[in-house]
Design a protein around this motif. Structure first.
Motif, PDB file in Angstrom:
ATOM      1  N   CYS A  43       0.838  -1.204   0.000  1.00  0.00           N
ATOM      2  CA  CYS A  43       0.000   0.000   0.000  1.00  0.00           C
ATOM      3  C   CYS A  43       0.869   1.248   0.000  1.00  0.00           C
ATOM      4  N   ILE A  44       0.452   2.213  -0.779  1.00  0.00           N
ATOM      5  CA  ILE A  44       1.140   3.500  -0.823  1.00  0.00           C
ATOM      6  C   ILE A  44       0.243   4.525  -0.149  1.00  0.00           C
ATOM      7  N   ASN A  45       0.705   5.059   0.969  1.00  0.00           N
ATOM      8  CA  ASN A  45      -0.016   6.095   1.695  1.00  0.00           C
ATOM      9  C   ASN A  45       0.361   7.443   1.086  1.00  0.00           C
ATOM     10  N   LEU A  46      -0.555   8.042   0.320  1.00  0.00           N
ATOM     11  CA  LEU A  46      -0.302   9.305  -0.367  1.00  0.00           C
ATOM     12  C   LEU A  46      -0.632  10.442   0.580  1.00  0.00           C
ATOM     13  N   LYS A  47       0.366  11.226   0.912  1.00  0.00           N
ATOM     14  CA  LYS A  47       0.232  12.210   1.971  1.00  0.00           C
ATOM     15  C   LYS A  47       0.133  13.635   1.455  1.00  0.00           C
ATOM     16  N   ARG A  48       1.222  14.342   1.474  1.00  0.00           N
ATOM     17  CA  ARG A  48       1.218  15.788   1.213  1.00  0.00           C
ATOM     18  C   ARG A  48       1.625  16.092  -0.227  1.00  0.00           C
ATOM     19  N   LEU A  49       0.817  16.926  -0.869  1.00  0.00           N
ATOM     20  CA  LEU A  49       1.059  17.350  -2.237  1.00  0.00           C
ATOM     21  C   LEU A  49       1.564  18.787  -2.204  1.00  0.00           C
ATOM     22  N   GLU A  50       2.701  19.034  -2.838  1.00  0.00           N
ATOM     23  CA  GLU A  50       3.258  20.386  -2.905  1.00  0.00           C
ATOM     24  C   GLU A  50       3.579  20.721  -4.351  1.00  0.00           C
ATOM     25  N   ILE A  51       3.040  21.845  -4.804  1.00  0.00           N
ATOM     26  CA  ILE A  51       3.232  22.311  -6.180  1.00  0.00           C
ATOM     27  C   ILE A  51       3.789  23.727  -6.124  1.00  0.00           C
ATOM     28  N   SER A  52       4.845  23.988  -6.888  1.00  0.00           N
ATOM     29  CA  SER A  52       5.416  25.327  -6.952  1.00  0.00           C
ATOM     30  C   SER A  52       4.340  26.346  -7.317  1.00  0.00           C
ATOM     31  N   LYS A  53       4.433  27.513  -6.728  1.00  0.00           N
ATOM     32  CA  LYS A  53       3.448  28.567  -7.006  1.00  0.00           C
ATOM     33  C   LYS A  53       3.534  29.067  -8.450  1.00  0.00           C
ATOM     34  N   TYR A  54       4.611  28.721  -9.143  1.00  0.00           N
ATOM     35  CA  TYR A  54       4.783  29.157 -10.526  1.00  0.00           C
ATOM     36  C   TYR A  54       4.164  28.187 -11.529  1.00  0.00           C
ATOM     37  N   LEU A  55       3.600  27.097 -11.030  1.00  0.00           N
ATOM     38  CA  LEU A  55       2.966  26.107 -11.894  1.00  0.00           C
ATOM     39  C   LEU A  55       1.452  26.178 -11.725  1.00  0.00           C
ATOM     40  N   ASN A  56       0.739  25.668 -12.702  1.00  0.00           N
ATOM     41  CA  ASN A  56      -0.703  25.548 -12.596  1.00  0.00           C
ATOM     42  C   ASN A  56      -0.960  24.395 -11.629  1.00  0.00           C
ATOM     43  N   ARG A  57      -1.299  24.721 -10.406  1.00  0.00           N
ATOM     44  CA  ARG A  57      -1.381  23.725  -9.338  1.00  0.00           C
ATOM     45  C   ARG A  57      -2.404  22.633  -9.607  1.00  0.00           C
ATOM     46  N   ILE A  58      -3.542  22.995 -10.167  1.00  0.00           N
ATOM     47  CA  ILE A  58      -4.569  21.980 -10.432  1.00  0.00           C
ATOM     48  C   ILE A  58      -4.130  21.053 -11.555  1.00  0.00           C
ATOM     49  N   GLU A  59      -3.693  21.626 -12.669  1.00  0.00           N
ATOM     50  CA  GLU A  59      -3.271  20.826 -13.817  1.00  0.00           C
ATOM     51  C   GLU A  59      -2.089  19.927 -13.466  1.00  0.00           C
ATOM     52  N   VAL A  60      -1.078  20.499 -12.863  1.00  0.00           N
ATOM     53  CA  VAL A  60       0.124  19.739 -12.529  1.00  0.00           C
ATOM     54  C   VAL A  60      -0.176  18.729 -11.421  1.00  0.00           C
ATOM     55  N   ALA A  82      -4.601   9.987   1.643  1.00  0.00           N
ATOM     56  CA  ALA A  82      -4.614  10.764   2.889  1.00  0.00           C
ATOM     57  C   ALA A  82      -4.481  12.258   2.628  1.00  0.00           C
ATOM     58  N   ASN A  83      -4.962  12.703   1.472  1.00  0.00           N
ATOM     59  CA  ASN A  83      -4.844  14.103   1.083  1.00  0.00           C
ATOM     60  C   ASN A  83      -6.142  14.520   0.401  1.00  0.00           C
ATOM     61  N   PRO A  84      -6.715  15.671   0.770  1.00  0.00           N
ATOM     62  CA  PRO A  84      -8.007  16.098   0.188  1.00  0.00           C
ATOM     63  C   PRO A  84      -8.002  16.200  -1.337  1.00  0.00           C
ATOM     64  N   GLN A  85      -6.910  16.669  -1.933  1.00  0.00           N
ATOM     65  CA  GLN A  85      -6.880  16.799  -3.393  1.00  0.00           C
ATOM     66  C   GLN A  85      -6.889  15.417  -4.049  1.00  0.00           C
ATOM     67  N   ILE A  86      -6.239  14.445  -3.443  1.00  0.00           N
ATOM     68  CA  ILE A  86      -6.231  13.092  -3.993  1.00  0.00           C
ATOM     69  C   ILE A  86      -7.618  12.468  -3.867  1.00  0.00           C
ATOM     70  N   ILE A  87      -8.271  12.672  -2.737  1.00  0.00           N
ATOM     71  CA  ILE A  87      -9.628  12.160  -2.540  1.00  0.00           C
ATOM     72  C   ILE A  87     -10.571  12.768  -3.580  1.00  0.00           C
ATOM     73  N   LYS A  88     -10.454  14.062  -3.808  1.00  0.00           N
ATOM     74  CA  LYS A  88     -11.280  14.749  -4.809  1.00  0.00           C
ATOM     75  C   LYS A  88     -11.007  14.188  -6.208  1.00  0.00           C
ATOM     76  N   PHE A  89      -9.734  13.985  -6.530  1.00  0.00           N
ATOM     77  CA  PHE A  89      -9.329  13.413  -7.807  1.00  0.00           C
ATOM     78  C   PHE A  89      -9.986  12.046  -8.003  1.00  0.00           C
ATOM     79  N   LEU A  90      -9.924  11.192  -6.974  1.00  0.00           N
ATOM     80  CA  LEU A  90     -10.460   9.832  -7.071  1.00  0.00           C
ATOM     81  C   LEU A  90     -11.982   9.810  -7.212  1.00  0.00           C
TER      82      LEU A  90
END
Length: 112
Positions: A43-60, A82-90
């Motif tokens: 199992c892979i526990n997906l935790k914290r997602l960090e995207i540079s502010k210079y990138l399109n955070r949703i797309e990337v 274990a991350n809200p954006q991943i849950i939303k994606f799924l």
């Protein structure tokens, strides 16, 4: 902002730093990363997602999550979102629902 129709061709990089593991994209000198832990060797526990502010955070972010889902499918891993954006994606992509670990409650002590 970064807009690239070839974002899905970016190589997925695996990195460990100070005891933490990351899936990463490097885009024009900018970084997108998803921290993870392995649980029970399958199992892979997906935790914290960090995207540079210079990138399109949703797309990337979505491209990085999708690449990790494809990696999980090929490697026969289950995921723990274990991350809200991943849950939303799924929730928006039923084709990846089968990747969600059925034993989440026993692994994490709560239901996701």
């Amino acid at each position: 902002m970064f807009y690239n129709t070839n974002i899905n061709r970016l190589p997925l990089v695996f990195k460990s730093n100070e005891g933490k593991n990351y899936f990463q994209f490097h885009i024009n000198g900018q970084l997108a990363s998803l921290e993870y832990d392995m649980v029970k060797d399958h199992c892979i526990n997906l935790k914290r997602l960090e995207i540079s502010k210079y990138l399109n955070r949703i797309e990337v972010g979505n491209a990085l999550i999708e690449r990790v889902m494809e990696y999980s499918l090929r490697g026969d891993f289950k995921i723990i979102p274990a991350n809200p954006q991943i849950i939303k994606f799924l929730k928006k992509r039923p084709e990846y629902q089968k990747l969600i670990a059925s034993e989440i409650e026993s692994i994490k002590g709560h239901k996701v």
